[in-house]
Design a protein around this motif. Sequence first.
Motif, PDB file in Angstrom:
ATOM      1  N   HIS A 139       0.895  -1.178   0.020  1.00 29.93           N
ATOM      2  CA  HIS A 139       0.057   0.119  -0.003  1.00 29.93           C
ATOM      3  C   HIS A 139       0.814   1.287  -0.063  1.00 29.93           C
ATOM      4  CE1 HIS A 139      -3.373  -2.563   0.810  1.00 29.93           C
ATOM      5  NE2 HIS A 139      -2.682  -3.078   1.772  1.00 29.93           N
ATOM      6  N   VAL A 140       1.783   1.369  -0.757  1.00 29.51           N
ATOM      7  CA  VAL A 140       2.769   2.316  -0.962  1.00 29.51           C
ATOM      8  C   VAL A 140       2.698   2.913  -2.074  1.00 29.51           C
ATOM      9  CG1 VAL A 140       5.211   3.266  -0.768  1.00 29.51           C
ATOM     10  CG2 VAL A 140       4.576   1.300   0.537  1.00 29.51           C
ATOM     11  N   SER A 141       2.420   4.265  -2.493  1.00 28.76           N
ATOM     12  CA  SER A 141       2.079   5.061  -3.641  1.00 28.76           C
ATOM     13  C   SER A 141       3.423   5.691  -3.839  1.00 28.76           C
ATOM     14  CB  SER A 141       0.745   6.188  -3.482  1.00 28.76           C
ATOM     15  OG  SER A 141       0.878   6.784  -4.525  1.00 28.76           O
ATOM     16  N   VAL A 142       4.081   5.555  -4.844  1.00 28.44           N
ATOM     17  CA  VAL A 142       5.573   6.095  -5.424  1.00 28.44           C
ATOM     18  C   VAL A 142       5.241   7.059  -6.277  1.00 28.44           C
ATOM     19  CG1 VAL A 142       7.644   5.763  -6.083  1.00 28.44           C
ATOM     20  CG2 VAL A 142       6.458   3.794  -4.894  1.00 28.44           C
ATOM     21  N   SER A 143       5.799   8.391  -6.140  1.00 28.17           N
ATOM     22  CA  SER A 143       5.816   9.367  -7.146  1.00 28.17           C
ATOM     23  C   SER A 143       7.063  10.064  -7.441  1.00 28.17           C
ATOM     24  CB  SER A 143       4.519  10.273  -6.611  1.00 28.17           C
ATOM     25  OG  SER A 143       4.946  10.880  -5.353  1.00 28.17           O
ATOM     26  N   GLY A 144       7.114  11.203  -8.509  1.00 27.20           N
ATOM     27  CA  GLY A 144       8.300  11.732  -8.444  1.00 27.20           C
ATOM     28  C   GLY A 144       9.365  11.223  -9.019  1.00 27.20           C
ATOM     29  N   GLU A 145      10.619  11.402  -8.786  1.00 29.66           N
ATOM     30  CA  GLU A 145      11.752  10.574  -9.158  1.00 29.66           C
ATOM     31  C   GLU A 145      11.780   9.224  -9.208  1.00 29.66           C
ATOM     32  OE1 GLU A 145      15.411  12.401  -8.119  1.00 29.66           O
ATOM     33  OE2 GLU A 145      14.972  14.587  -8.583  1.00 29.66           O
ATOM     34  N   ALA A 146      11.335   8.791  -7.863  1.00 32.42           N
ATOM     35  CA  ALA A 146      11.184   7.189  -7.597  1.00 32.42           C
ATOM     36  C   ALA A 146      10.485   6.584  -8.435  1.00 32.42           C
ATOM     37  CB  ALA A 146      11.104   7.130  -6.396  1.00 32.42           C
ATOM     38  N   ALA A 147       9.358   7.008  -8.963  1.00 31.01           N
ATOM     39  CA  ALA A 147       8.342   6.510  -9.746  1.00 31.01           C
ATOM     40  C   ALA A 147       8.941   6.399 -11.149  1.00 31.01           C
ATOM     41  CB  ALA A 147       7.233   7.133  -9.708  1.00 31.01           C
ATOM     42  N   SER A 148       9.756   7.251 -11.787  1.00 33.96           N
ATOM     43  CA  SER A 148      10.158   7.229 -13.156  1.00 33.96           C
ATOM     44  C   SER A 148      11.573   6.734 -13.435  1.00 33.96           C
ATOM     45  CB  SER A 148       9.973   8.726 -13.689  1.00 33.96           C
ATOM     46  OG  SER A 148      10.871   9.649 -13.028  1.00 33.96           O
ATOM     47  N   ALA A 149      12.110   6.180 -12.160  1.00 33.00           N
ATOM     48  CA  ALA A 149      13.532   5.892 -12.319  1.00 33.00           C
ATOM     49  C   ALA A 149      13.571   4.715 -13.102  1.00 33.00           C
ATOM     50  CB  ALA A 149      13.751   5.538 -10.829  1.00 33.00           C
TER      51      ALA A 149
END
Length: 265
Positions: free
Chosen positions: A22-32
């Motif tokens: 249940h972790v929502s990843v966004s920003g740099e980490a999401a597009s890594a």
Amino acid sequence: MKRLLQVMEGCMNSKKQANLHHVSVSGEAASADKAAAEKFPMMLNEIIDKGGYTPQQIFNIDKTGLFWKKIPDRMYISHKEKTMPRFKVAKNRLKLLPSGNCSGDTKLNSLLEHRAGNPQALKNITKLSLPVIWMANKKAWVILAVFDNSFFHHFFPEVKLYCRENNIPFKILLILDNGPGHPLYLDDFHLDVQVVYLPPNTTSLIQPMDQDVIANLKKYYSLSKYRQVLTEINDADVILRDFWKGYYIYNCVKNIDAAWREVSN
């Protein structure tokens, strides 16, 4: 000698092994780009072996934002801040570029990028006497001209002096991300300075300075700032007024210096 590579690989392995729900990843980490990040340590290893670089000759520069007057939302002082007349939430932001080598035995003065070239708080203070490299940019972001100035007039001569004083051959491997503020022609500047750029969209995974160095710098900065509040002010009713009126960019610079000194090898 392989410490930098182990850190990069360890960071990738820890992300693989983590059991998150249940972790929502966004920003740099999401597009890594994880595939590119996994391959890069081996590529870097070949460059290090071929060039014969030691940990003392491998440097990294990274940038980070610092809300230098920010107070945690849960603190009493933050709640009082919102009730003060004619007072705006303190979100003054500046950019920092900390740099050092892989062995950790040298930390260069950080580049500090501020919106103002000559703020009132530094009216009678010589910029060269500051424990940071002062640069002005209205957008508070690192651009090519600012990085060029820092690299040619500060990083290069300081590293050369460090090598001479420690009897280290002057051949440097500099690791940078591929951000727009880092010119691609640095690798042609000097035969003994090789620049390696991290693959696109991998800095959130394998940027060396992001492996707790910058995080610790910010923690020590906050600690130094709060110590100043507790030392100078005793009455809770005047903490907010005195702290915000008296905490200028010069105080920030001194606390950045104190925090950078606290970061261990």
